[in-house]
Design a protein around this motif. Structure first.
Motif, PDB file in Angstrom:
ATOM      1  N   GLN A   1       0.830  -1.198   0.000  1.00 39.62           N
ATOM      2  CA  GLN A   1       0.000   0.000   0.000  1.00 39.62           C
ATOM      3  C   GLN A   1       0.869   1.254   0.000  1.00 39.62           C
ATOM      4  O   GLN A   1       0.530   2.261  -0.629  1.00 39.62           O
TER       5      GLN A   1
ATOM      6  N   GLN B   1       2.129   1.708  -3.491  1.00 40.10           N
ATOM      7  CA  GLN B   1       1.050   2.287  -4.300  1.00 40.10           C
ATOM      8  C   GLN B   1       0.948   3.794  -4.080  1.00 40.10           C
ATOM      9  O   GLN B   1       0.729   4.555  -5.027  1.00 40.10           O
ATOM     10  N   LYS B   2       1.099   4.203  -2.811  1.00 34.76           N
ATOM     11  CA  LYS B   2       1.039   5.623  -2.475  1.00 34.76           C
ATOM     12  C   LYS B   2       2.168   6.382  -3.181  1.00 34.76           C
ATOM     13  O   LYS B   2       1.967   7.473  -3.722  1.00 34.76           O
TER      14      LYS B   2
ATOM     15  N   GLN C   1       1.282   6.725  -6.868  1.00 30.40           N
ATOM     16  CA  GLN C   1       0.228   7.727  -7.068  1.00 30.40           C
ATOM     17  C   GLN C   1       0.794   9.146  -7.005  1.00 30.40           C
ATOM     18  O   GLN C   1       0.445  10.000  -7.827  1.00 30.40           O
ATOM     19  N   GLU C   2       1.678   9.375  -6.049  1.00 32.39           N
ATOM     20  CA  GLU C   2       2.186  10.730  -5.853  1.00 32.39           C
ATOM     21  C   GLU C   2       3.155  11.157  -6.959  1.00 32.39           C
ATOM     22  O   GLU C   2       3.128  12.308  -7.397  1.00 32.39           O
TER      23      GLU C   2
ATOM     24  N   TYR D   1       3.083  10.065  -9.976  1.00 32.79           N
ATOM     25  CA  TYR D   1       2.284  10.251 -11.192  1.00 32.79           C
ATOM     26  C   TYR D   1       1.582  11.607 -11.143  1.00 32.79           C
ATOM     27  O   TYR D   1       1.534  12.339 -12.149  1.00 32.79           O
ATOM     28  N   ALA D   2       1.053  11.949  -9.967  1.00 31.54           N
ATOM     29  CA  ALA D   2       0.351  13.227  -9.812  1.00 31.54           C
ATOM     30  C   ALA D   2       1.309  14.408  -9.977  1.00 31.54           C
ATOM     31  O   ALA D   2       0.948  15.431 -10.574  1.00 31.54           O
TER      32      ALA D   2
ATOM     33  N   GLU E   1       4.612   7.026 -14.669  1.00 25.20           N
ATOM     34  CA  GLU E   1       3.785   5.877 -14.306  1.00 25.20           C
ATOM     35  C   GLU E   1       4.652   4.647 -14.059  1.00 25.20           C
ATOM     36  O   GLU E   1       5.386   4.203 -14.943  1.00 25.20           O
TER      37      GLU E   1
ATOM     38  N   GLU F   1       2.760  -2.093 -12.283  1.00 22.92           N
ATOM     39  CA  GLU F   1       2.504  -2.863 -11.062  1.00 22.92           C
ATOM     40  C   GLU F   1       3.661  -3.804 -10.723  1.00 22.92           C
ATOM     41  O   GLU F   1       3.977  -4.005  -9.560  1.00 22.92           O
TER      42      GLU F   1
END
Length: 272
Positions: A237, A240-241, A244-245, A247-248, A253, A256
Protein backbone atom coordinates in the motif's frame (compact mmCIF):
# COMPACT_ATOMS: atom_id res chain seq x y z
CA UNK A 1 49.22 28.69 -34.32
CA UNK A 2 49.11 32.48 -33.84
CA UNK A 3 47.47 34.48 -31.05
CA UNK A 4 44.45 36.58 -32.00
CA UNK A 5 43.34 37.64 -28.49
CA UNK A 6 44.68 37.15 -24.97
CA UNK A 7 41.98 35.94 -22.54
CA UNK A 8 44.25 35.51 -19.53
CA UNK A 9 47.71 34.17 -18.68
CA UNK A 10 46.61 30.61 -19.38
CA UNK A 11 44.13 31.06 -22.24
CA UNK A 12 44.04 32.76 -25.62
CA UNK A 13 42.09 32.80 -28.86
CA UNK A 14 44.37 31.50 -31.59
CA UNK A 15 44.27 30.90 -35.33
CA UNK A 16 44.99 27.24 -35.94
CA UNK A 17 44.65 25.74 -39.43
CA UNK A 18 42.72 28.85 -40.54
CA UNK A 19 40.19 28.36 -37.74
CA UNK A 20 39.63 30.35 -34.54
CA UNK A 21 40.16 28.23 -31.43
CA UNK A 22 40.56 28.68 -27.68
CA UNK A 23 43.93 27.42 -26.48
CA UNK A 24 44.32 26.59 -22.79
CA UNK A 25 47.57 25.72 -21.07
CA UNK A 26 50.02 26.97 -18.44
CA UNK A 27 51.44 30.31 -19.61
CA UNK A 28 49.83 30.21 -23.05
CA UNK A 29 48.94 33.91 -22.87
CA UNK A 30 51.61 35.12 -20.44
CA UNK A 31 53.66 38.01 -21.88
CA UNK A 32 52.21 37.40 -25.34
CA UNK A 33 50.79 39.80 -27.91
CA UNK A 34 48.58 39.52 -30.97
CA UNK A 35 50.20 37.49 -33.80
CA UNK A 36 52.75 35.88 -31.46
CA UNK A 37 53.35 32.20 -32.06
CA UNK A 38 52.06 29.69 -29.50
CA UNK A 39 54.20 26.61 -28.95
CA UNK A 40 51.94 23.57 -29.43
CA UNK A 41 53.53 21.65 -26.55
CA UNK A 42 52.25 24.30 -24.13
CA UNK A 43 48.65 23.83 -25.20
CA UNK A 44 46.83 21.37 -22.96
CA UNK A 45 43.34 21.80 -24.44
CA UNK A 46 42.08 23.27 -27.71
CA UNK A 47 38.45 24.19 -28.46
CA UNK A 48 36.86 25.43 -31.68
CA UNK A 49 35.69 28.96 -30.87
CA UNK A 50 32.38 28.95 -32.77
CA UNK A 51 31.32 25.89 -30.76
CA UNK A 52 32.56 27.32 -27.46
CA UNK A 53 31.58 30.98 -27.39
CA UNK A 54 30.29 30.57 -23.82
CA UNK A 55 33.75 29.37 -22.78
CA UNK A 56 35.26 32.57 -24.18
CA UNK A 57 32.70 34.66 -22.26
CA UNK A 58 33.42 32.71 -19.08
CA UNK A 59 37.19 33.16 -19.35
CA UNK A 60 36.67 36.92 -19.60
CA UNK A 61 34.17 37.01 -16.73
CA UNK A 62 35.52 34.86 -13.88
CA UNK A 63 38.89 35.08 -12.10
CA UNK A 64 41.59 33.13 -13.89
CA UNK A 65 42.45 31.10 -10.79
CA UNK A 66 38.82 29.93 -10.53
CA UNK A 67 38.92 28.53 -14.06
CA UNK A 68 42.32 26.96 -13.41
CA UNK A 69 41.15 25.09 -10.31
CA UNK A 70 38.05 23.91 -12.18
CA UNK A 71 40.30 22.46 -14.89
CA UNK A 72 42.41 20.79 -12.19
CA UNK A 73 39.26 19.18 -10.76
CA UNK A 74 38.25 17.98 -14.24
CA UNK A 75 41.75 16.54 -14.86
CA UNK A 76 41.66 14.69 -11.51
CA UNK A 77 38.16 13.40 -12.27
CA UNK A 78 39.12 12.07 -15.70
CA UNK A 79 42.10 10.21 -14.22
CA UNK A 80 40.03 8.88 -11.31
CA UNK A 81 37.18 7.67 -13.54
CA UNK A 82 39.38 6.64 -16.44
CA UNK A 83 37.15 8.43 -18.92
CA UNK A 84 37.03 11.72 -20.80
CA UNK A 85 34.29 14.04 -19.61
CA UNK A 86 31.84 15.81 -21.89
CA UNK A 87 32.99 19.24 -23.05
CA UNK A 88 29.40 20.50 -23.04
CA UNK A 89 29.28 21.10 -19.32
CA UNK A 90 32.79 22.19 -18.31
CA UNK A 91 31.70 25.83 -18.65
CA UNK A 92 28.85 25.21 -16.19
CA UNK A 93 31.19 23.52 -13.71
CA UNK A 94 33.74 26.35 -13.84
CA UNK A 95 30.99 28.94 -13.49
CA UNK A 96 29.50 27.03 -10.55
CA UNK A 97 32.84 26.66 -8.74
CA UNK A 98 33.64 30.35 -9.24
CA UNK A 99 30.25 31.34 -7.82
CA UNK A 100 30.64 28.86 -4.93
CA UNK A 101 34.03 30.35 -4.00
CA UNK A 102 32.58 33.87 -4.10
CA UNK A 103 29.64 32.75 -1.94
CA UNK A 104 31.94 31.22 0.67
CA UNK A 105 34.11 34.34 0.73
CA UNK A 106 30.95 36.35 1.38
CA UNK A 107 29.88 34.01 4.18
CA UNK A 108 26.89 32.63 2.24
CA UNK A 109 26.42 28.88 2.71
CA UNK A 110 23.86 26.93 0.72
CA UNK A 111 22.33 23.70 1.98
CA UNK A 112 22.02 20.84 -0.49
CA UNK A 113 18.65 19.21 0.17
CA UNK A 114 19.69 16.21 -1.96
CA UNK A 115 22.90 15.54 0.01
CA UNK A 116 21.98 12.09 1.35
CA UNK A 117 20.59 10.84 -1.97
CA UNK A 118 23.64 12.10 -3.88
CA UNK A 119 26.01 10.36 -1.45
CA UNK A 120 24.27 7.05 -2.21
CA UNK A 121 23.43 7.40 -5.93
CA UNK A 122 26.70 8.98 -7.02
CA UNK A 123 29.13 7.63 -4.46
CA UNK A 124 32.33 7.95 -6.50
CA UNK A 125 31.37 11.37 -7.84
CA UNK A 126 30.72 12.50 -4.26
CA UNK A 127 34.17 11.28 -3.20
CA UNK A 128 35.62 13.34 -6.05
CA UNK A 129 33.56 16.28 -4.78
CA UNK A 130 35.14 15.84 -1.35
CA UNK A 131 38.57 15.85 -2.99
CA UNK A 132 37.58 19.00 -4.89
CA UNK A 133 36.57 20.99 -1.80
CA UNK A 134 39.79 19.91 -0.07
CA UNK A 135 41.75 21.05 -3.14
CA UNK A 136 39.93 24.40 -3.05
CA UNK A 137 40.75 24.70 0.66
CA UNK A 138 44.46 24.15 -0.03
CA UNK A 139 44.46 26.71 -2.85
CA UNK A 140 42.27 29.44 -1.38
CA UNK A 141 42.11 28.67 2.37
CA UNK A 142 38.33 28.38 2.04
CA UNK A 143 36.52 25.62 3.91
CA UNK A 144 33.45 24.35 2.10
CA UNK A 145 30.83 21.97 3.58
CA UNK A 146 29.94 18.50 2.26
CA UNK A 147 26.89 20.15 0.67
CA UNK A 148 29.19 21.72 -1.92
CA UNK A 149 30.88 18.36 -2.59
CA UNK A 150 27.41 17.04 -3.44
CA UNK A 151 26.75 19.94 -5.84
CA UNK A 152 30.05 19.20 -7.61
CA UNK A 153 29.15 15.48 -7.72
CA UNK A 154 26.00 16.30 -9.70
CA UNK A 155 28.02 18.20 -12.30
CA UNK A 156 30.56 15.39 -12.56
CA UNK A 157 27.83 12.79 -12.98
CA UNK A 158 26.33 14.89 -15.77
CA UNK A 159 29.73 15.36 -17.43
CA UNK A 160 30.07 11.56 -17.63
CA UNK A 161 27.04 11.54 -19.91
CA UNK A 162 27.84 12.83 -23.39
CA UNK A 163 25.69 15.92 -23.77
CA UNK A 164 24.12 15.26 -20.36
CA UNK A 165 21.76 17.72 -18.72
CA UNK A 166 22.46 18.87 -15.16
CA UNK A 167 18.80 19.88 -14.77
CA UNK A 168 17.65 16.37 -15.66
CA UNK A 169 20.09 14.89 -13.12
CA UNK A 170 18.79 17.22 -10.40
CA UNK A 171 15.19 16.47 -11.37
CA UNK A 172 15.65 12.70 -11.12
CA UNK A 173 17.42 13.00 -7.75
CA UNK A 174 14.64 15.28 -6.48
CA UNK A 175 11.98 12.76 -7.57
CA UNK A 176 13.82 10.01 -5.69
CA UNK A 177 13.96 12.22 -2.60
CA UNK A 178 10.20 12.84 -2.89
CA UNK A 179 9.58 9.09 -3.15
CA UNK A 180 11.70 8.41 -0.06
CA UNK A 181 9.92 11.15 1.88
CA UNK A 182 6.54 9.61 0.97
CA UNK A 183 7.73 6.22 2.26
CA UNK A 184 9.10 7.66 5.51
CA UNK A 185 5.91 9.63 6.10
CA UNK A 186 3.65 6.66 5.30
CA UNK A 187 5.59 4.30 7.55
CA UNK A 188 6.10 7.02 10.16
CA UNK A 189 9.74 6.10 10.62
CA UNK A 190 13.09 7.85 10.67
CA UNK A 191 15.73 6.17 8.57
CA UNK A 192 19.46 6.23 9.13
CA UNK A 193 21.10 7.20 5.83
CA UNK A 194 23.96 4.75 6.42
CA UNK A 195 21.50 1.83 6.71
CA UNK A 196 22.13 -0.69 3.92
CA UNK A 197 18.38 -1.14 3.46
CA UNK A 198 18.02 2.59 2.85
CA UNK A 199 20.85 2.56 0.32
CA UNK A 200 19.30 -0.38 -1.52
CA UNK A 201 15.93 1.35 -1.63
CA UNK A 202 17.33 4.60 -3.02
CA UNK A 203 19.41 2.76 -5.63
CA UNK A 204 16.43 0.67 -6.68
CA UNK A 205 14.22 3.76 -7.03
CA UNK A 206 16.81 5.27 -9.36
CA UNK A 207 16.70 2.22 -11.61
CA UNK A 208 12.91 2.09 -11.38
CA UNK A 209 12.71 5.66 -12.68
CA UNK A 210 15.12 4.89 -15.50
CA UNK A 211 13.10 1.86 -16.52
CA UNK A 212 9.85 3.86 -16.39
CA UNK A 213 11.43 6.46 -18.68
CA UNK A 214 12.27 3.82 -21.28
CA UNK A 215 9.07 1.82 -20.72
CA UNK A 216 10.98 -1.13 -19.31
CA UNK A 217 10.18 -3.08 -16.17
CA UNK A 218 11.41 -5.94 -14.07
CA UNK A 219 9.72 -9.16 -15.12
CA UNK A 220 7.90 -10.63 -12.14
CA UNK A 221 5.53 -13.54 -12.64
CA UNK A 222 1.94 -12.95 -11.57
CA UNK A 223 1.97 -15.63 -8.85
CA UNK A 224 4.97 -14.03 -7.13
CA UNK A 225 3.42 -10.58 -7.43
CA UNK A 226 0.15 -11.71 -5.82
CA UNK A 227 2.06 -13.41 -3.00
CA UNK A 228 3.99 -10.19 -2.26
CA UNK A 229 0.77 -8.16 -2.23
CA UNK A 230 -0.83 -10.50 0.32
CA UNK A 231 2.19 -11.13 2.50
CA UNK A 232 3.37 -7.51 2.68
CA UNK A 233 0.05 -5.67 2.40
CA UNK A 234 1.12 -2.58 4.32
CA UNK A 235 4.35 -2.17 2.38
CA UNK A 236 2.51 -2.71 -0.91
CA UNK A 237 0.00 0.00 0.00
CA UNK A 238 2.95 2.26 0.72
CA UNK A 239 4.41 1.46 -2.72
CA UNK A 240 1.05 2.29 -4.30
CA UNK A 241 1.04 5.62 -2.48
CA UNK A 242 4.50 6.38 -3.88
CA UNK A 243 3.33 5.54 -7.41
CA UNK A 244 0.23 7.73 -7.07
CA UNK A 245 2.19 10.73 -5.85
CA UNK A 246 4.92 10.67 -8.50
CA UNK A 247 2.28 10.25 -11.19
CA UNK A 248 0.35 13.23 -9.81
CA UNK A 249 3.49 15.37 -9.51
CA UNK A 250 5.60 14.25 -12.47
CA UNK A 251 3.30 12.17 -14.72
CA UNK A 252 5.62 9.18 -14.31
CA UNK A 253 3.78 5.88 -14.31
CA UNK A 254 5.29 2.89 -12.51
CA UNK A 255 3.95 -0.51 -13.67
CA UNK A 256 2.50 -2.86 -11.06
CA UNK A 257 5.39 -5.29 -11.49
CA UNK A 258 7.77 -2.53 -10.43
CA UNK A 259 5.64 -1.93 -7.34
CA UNK A 260 6.26 -5.53 -6.34
CA UNK A 261 10.02 -4.95 -6.19
CA UNK A 262 9.62 -1.59 -4.44
CA UNK A 263 7.38 -3.35 -1.88
CA UNK A 264 10.18 -5.77 -1.02
CA UNK A 265 12.59 -2.88 -0.40
CA UNK A 266 10.04 -1.02 1.71
CA UNK A 267 9.34 -4.15 3.78
CA UNK A 268 13.07 -4.61 4.40
CA UNK A 269 13.35 -0.98 5.47
CA UNK A 270 10.29 -1.28 7.73
CA UNK A 271 11.32 -4.46 9.52
CA UNK A 272 15.09 -4.02 9.87
Amino acid sequence: MKIKQILNNNAAIVIDEQEEKIAIGAGVGFGKQKNDIVISSRVEKLFVLKENEKLQQLLLRIPEEHFTISEEIITYTEKRLGTELSEHIRVQLADHISFAIEREQSGIKLKNKLLQEIKILYREEFEIGLWAIQHIKEKFQITMPADEAAFIALYIHTMKLQGGDIHETVKQTTIIQDMVQTIKKYLNIEVHEADISYERLVTHLQFALSRAKWYESHVMDNEMFEMIKKKYTYSFQCAQKVAQEIYASYQIELPEEELGYITLHIERLRTH
